[in-house]
Design a protein around this motif. Structure first.
Motif, short mmCIF file in Angstrom:
data_model
loop_
_atom_site.label_atom_id
_atom_site.label_comp_id
_atom_site.label_asym_id
_atom_site.label_seq_id
_atom_site.Cartn_x
_atom_site.Cartn_y
_atom_site.Cartn_z
N ASP A 81 0.83 -1.21 0.00
CA ASP A 81 0.00 0.00 0.00
C ASP A 81 0.86 1.25 0.00
O ASP A 81 0.59 2.20 -0.73
N VAL A 82 1.90 1.24 0.85
CA VAL A 82 2.77 2.41 0.93
C VAL A 82 3.43 2.65 -0.42
O VAL A 82 3.43 3.75 -0.95
N LEU A 83 3.97 1.57 -1.02
CA LEU A 83 4.65 1.73 -2.30
C LEU A 83 3.69 2.19 -3.38
O LEU A 83 4.07 2.88 -4.31
N TYR A 84 2.40 1.82 -3.23
CA TYR A 84 1.41 2.26 -4.20
C TYR A 84 1.27 3.78 -4.22
O TYR A 84 1.01 4.38 -5.25
N SER A 85 1.44 4.38 -3.04
CA SER A 85 1.28 5.83 -2.97
C SER A 85 2.48 6.57 -3.52
O SER A 85 2.46 7.78 -3.65
N VAL A 86 3.56 5.83 -3.83
CA VAL A 86 4.72 6.49 -4.41
C VAL A 86 4.43 6.69 -5.90
O VAL A 86 4.01 5.76 -6.57
N PRO A 87 4.62 7.91 -6.38
CA PRO A 87 4.35 8.15 -7.80
C PRO A 87 5.19 7.24 -8.68
O PRO A 87 6.42 7.27 -8.60
N PHE A 88 4.55 6.45 -9.51
CA PHE A 88 5.23 5.39 -10.25
C PHE A 88 6.26 5.94 -11.25
O PHE A 88 7.45 5.70 -11.11
N PRO B 258 7.47 9.00 -11.96
CA PRO B 258 8.56 9.82 -11.43
C PRO B 258 9.59 9.01 -10.66
O PRO B 258 10.78 9.28 -10.75
N LEU B 259 9.13 7.98 -9.96
CA LEU B 259 10.08 7.17 -9.21
C LEU B 259 11.05 6.48 -10.15
O LEU B 259 12.27 6.47 -9.91
#
Lengths: 265, 307, 274
Positions: free
Chosen positions: A108-115, A117-118
């Motif tokens: 879930d946390v990683l989901y909130s990271v903008p894909f 741009p990351l």
């Protein structure tokens, strides 16, 4: 009832075959500039069937190489994310409880990271390397697989054959590998056909920004960026890679749609 | 209701903290620093600059300092734009992306919902046609449509400007909004289409038809509403992505948004700028998902607001 | 009293089928050469095993049978020919003249709309009623099927009601526009025994008070015995037997009806643990 879309399958096969064969049989390569043959329109003279770019490199051969790179990156990245995702999802789904809660919370946390741009940040930070590119894409795109596989595994863990194996005292790792993994194949294949086009698009996007394949190596994104820069004088340089990319992605999506309908979700 | 909102917002705090920490570690783990490229800097000057930004302190101290600033809502100074704070940069650029992303999403819903619903209702050829077009739409990325739109409408037909913000003039907005909206139109159409197809199979649609209702009531009151639930779930994260700006749209149309901050900031090791945009995005995701859950609770009364 | 209704002749019948048939899109026959009639204020039970075409018969009368199916022969409803009719003809009858009551009281409601919306839209479509007036009529209808607190009920969603309440409300909705014919498709199958009786009594009252004709599909001979005047036995798309309920159940003439009755009695004797 849902037969494979014939046109898309054939077109995809043609693209793949072309990507493999064209560089073999063409007298040109993708990197050597030819100052006597710059900006040629399509011609049979010298076998520049689609013409050449501003450095005199054959467009058709460059297109074929771009396809190779795109497909290679797509396959490699998908396999990487598949490995991580299946392992993560299967363990979380099978173990359940706290392990599951923690593992899925991480997702879930990683989901909130903008894909996107990351991936951009990763490629900028760790150098512009093609291998790194697919590691980066693969490492970020495993989240969906993990979720799907977890849901599927949870269902499978309740099934009689798994319970029977548990009662018989089979080691959990063996249950996962022998009983659960084979039943995930359907989900995984469907996911694969839908992810490959996404990865192709991501790679092209990064290369378009100048973060992917580096000159003289080419890719569809590189060719699109070059083409966009010269579109006013030579629209062909933009249209050719655009059409190839669209065809590639469309065919994969189409086949993926049909497979997904067939597997009923 | 209020308890739900509060608990959801509170539970977002650890998520955001994790994102910030992850971004911090990732950025600092990378080789190079913000002032590496300016080679002509004297070592003494460079040292002074780094000290003024507290880059000479150990990483844990820098992390604590940053988190302290953040708790006061300060995103810190930008390294790349020396006299600006990240808050100012975002405040300048964000309205641009908000306008373009917002209009693009509105357009996507305005076209995609009726199109998807109509195609599913008609079935047969219309269904296949809309499905094919939508599939094409998601297969054509922005970095192809944007140059092609410029080529067609700005270069060849000369109807619209090829780029520039023009202080938000409508003429300048048309092409970027259109370029951004196209894939979203395709996604919305696909989701609504398959949603309505599924609803039309439901027994309650037979009841509604047996009641002698007209096409409008059947399609829009009965069939569309349940079909909008997956659409809203999609639109939440999509909205967060759309209004934090597209790097491609901004660079192709020369727009002063914040999408480019990601790339530029990462290139120049502008730690605070990248962190700032990441945090904004994370916040928007949380808010958008919350809104999506609220809307879905309105659409489908069986959905209970939980947590 | 029910005898009078049962005596309806073909000439005065509300619904009269002559060689009515239904084919699937691929040509497979679903209903073959059905001839029957239903008088005004009469309840005709339709029994038969699953797959015998009972439900398809009801659906086809409203033009709601499976996609691409086409009906032939003749089936006149109050002067309107339903066999082979187009969508506009069916549309003009649905809800207003012919209403339908479905088997599953949960799935037959739209989960996203309040009871009020789903009731008043019928009034709006067929009686031109809106707003307060429609609400009042809807509440009245709910009260008439024995539901308490109709005003509160109107604000609720289907999933907030119990199965029995849903089916009562469904019945209220079906007869809102005062149709002449009610097609009831296994209306009691999904309910518990007490609620079954309540629904059946409501059907009998509708017939008695409003003179409504009811085509009652069921596989439960007990249901037929309780409310129907006549019964029609169907098997693989054909009518096997028709007759008065009393005579049929006591001394079925045909072999199939007898077998059906025997099976039902056998089931009844056996004790099923609940």
């Amino acid at each position: 009832m849902s037969a494979l879309p014939r046109v898309s399958v054939v077109l995809l096969l043609v693209l793949v075959a072309g990507a493999i064969v064209v560089p073999w049989i063409s007298p040109h390569d993708y990197f050597t500039p030819d100052w006597d043959a710059t900006d040629l329109p399509p011609t049979f003279a010298g076998w520049h069937l689609l013409g050449t770019d501003d450095l005199g490199r054959d467009l058709l051969v460059r297109l074929a190489w771009s396809c190779r790179i795109s497909l290679l990156v797509a396959l490699a990245a998908s396999l990487i994310s598949l490995t991580i995702g299946v392992a993560w999802g299967a363990v979380a789904g099978y173990r359940g409880g706290r392990v599951d809660a923690f593992m899925m919370r991480t997702v879930d946390v990683l989901y909130s990271v903008p894909f996107t741009p990351l991936v951009v940040v990763l490629t900028v930070l760790f150098g512009r390397d093609l291998v790194l590119l697919f590691v980066a894409i693969g490492a970020v795109s495993w989240l969906d697989v993990a979720r799907m596989v977890r849901a599927q595994t949870q269902g499978l863990a309740q099934r009689e054959f798994v319970i029977a194996a548990e009662v018989a005292g089979v080691h959990p790792a063996a249950i996962l590998w022998r009983h659960i993994a084979p039943n995930l194949a359907g989900v995984v294949i469907v996911w694969l056909t839908l992810t490959i086009p996404t990865v192709i698009l991501t790679e092209a996007f990064l290369s378009y920004l100048g973060l992917g394949a580096q000159s003289p190596l080419t890719s569809l994104g590189v060719m699109l960026a070059d083409g966009a820069a010269q579109m006013r004088s030579r629209p062909l340089l933009l249209l050719c890679p655009a059409l190839v990319l669209i065809a590639l992605v469309y065919c994969c999506n189409r086949i993926g749609d049909v497979l997904r309908a067939r597997h009923g979700n | 209701m209020w308890r739900f909102l509060l608990s959801r917002l509170l539970s977002a705090v650890p998520t955001l903290l994790a994102i910030v920490t992850l971004a911090f570690i990732l950025l600092r783990a990378a080789p190079g620093g913000p002032f590496d490229s300016e080679k002509e800097l004297l070592p003494a000057v460079r040292e002074r600059i780094e000290r003024s930004y507290h880059l000479d302190e150990p990483l844990p101290a820098q992390y604590l300092r940053y988190m302290g600033q953040l708790s006061r809502g300060d995103l810190g100074p930008s390294f790349q734009y020396p006299d600006k704070r990240v808050n100012e940069l975002i405040a300048q650029g964000f309205p641009v992306d908000l306008a373009i992303g917002g209009f693009a999403l509105l357009l996507a819903c305005a076209i995609g919902i009726p199109l998807g619903a109509w195609a599913a209702w008609r079935g047969g050829g219309a269904d296949r046609l809309a499905g094919g077009l939508a599939l094409l739409g998601i297969s054509v990325p922005v970095y192809i449509t944007a140059p092609l739109l410029i080529l067609l409408f700005a270069v060849t037909l000369q109807w619209l400007p090829a780029g520039g913000w023009g202080e938000g003039a409508a003429r300048n907005l048309v092409l970027p909004v259109l370029a951004m909206a196209l894939p979203y139109i395709a996604y919305v159409t696909r989701i609504v289409q398959s949603g309505v197809q599924a609803t039309l199979q439901q027994p309650f649609m037979r009841t509604a038809r047996a009641k002698g209702l007209g096409t409008g009531a059947l399609l829009f009151r009965h069939a569309l509403r349940p079909a909008l639930v997956p659409l809203v779930a999609f639109l939440g994260p999509a909205a967060a992505g759309a209004i934090t700006g597209s790097i491609v749209i901004e660079s192709t149309f020369g727009l002063p948004g914040i999408g480019r901050f990601f790339v530029e900031g990462a290139f120049n090791r502008d730690y605070t700028l990248v962190m700032g945009v990441t945090i904004l995005y994370g916040l928007l995701i949380v808010v958008a998902n919350l809104l999506a859950d609220l809307v879905n609770a309105l659409l489908d009364p069986r959905v209970r607001l939980q947590q | 009293m029910s005898c009078g209704h049962a005596m309806a002749t073909e000439s005065t019948a509300l619904l009269c089928a002559r060689g009515y048939s239904l084919r699937r899109a691929d040509g497979m026959p679903v209903l073959q050469e059905l001839s029957f009639h239903l008088g005004r204020g009469e309840i005709l039970g339709v029994v038969g095993e699953s797959g015998s075409g009972k439900t398809q018969l009801l659906l086809s009368l409203l033009g709601l049978a499976m996609r691409g199916a086409c009906s032939g022969g003749s089936c006149r409803f109050d002067g309107v020919e339903l066999a082979g009719a187009g969508e506009p003809v069916y549309r003009s009858q649905r809800g207003k003249r012919i209403a339908m009551l479905f088997q599953d009281p949960l799935l037959s409601w739209n989960p996203c709309l309040t009871i009020r919306t789903q009731l008043t839209e019928v009034l709006h479509a067929h009686c031109g009623l809106r707003g307060r007036a429609a609400d009042a009529r809807a509440a009245e209808a709910l009260a008439a099927v024995g539901l308490a607190q109709p005003q509160r009920l109107l604000r609720q969603y289907p999933h907030e009601l119990s199965g029995g309440m849903r089916q009562r409300a469904m019945l209220a909705m079906a007869v809102l526009a005062e149709p002449d014919l009610l097609l009831a498709d296994e209306p009691t199958t999904a309910l518990d025994a007490t609620t079954q009786l309540a629904i059946l009594d409501l059907l009998a009252r509708l017939r008695r008070e409003r003179g409504m004709s009811i085509l009652l599909v069921t596989h439960d001979l007990g249901v037929v015995a309780r409310v129907a005047d006549r019964v029609m036995v169907m098997r693989s798309g054909q009518i096997v037997e028709t007759g008065e309920v009393g005579t049929m159940l006591r001394q079925p003439a045909g072999g199939y009806a007898r077998a059906l009755l025997a099976a039902a009695q056998q089931l009844e004797r056996r004790e099923f643990p609940q």
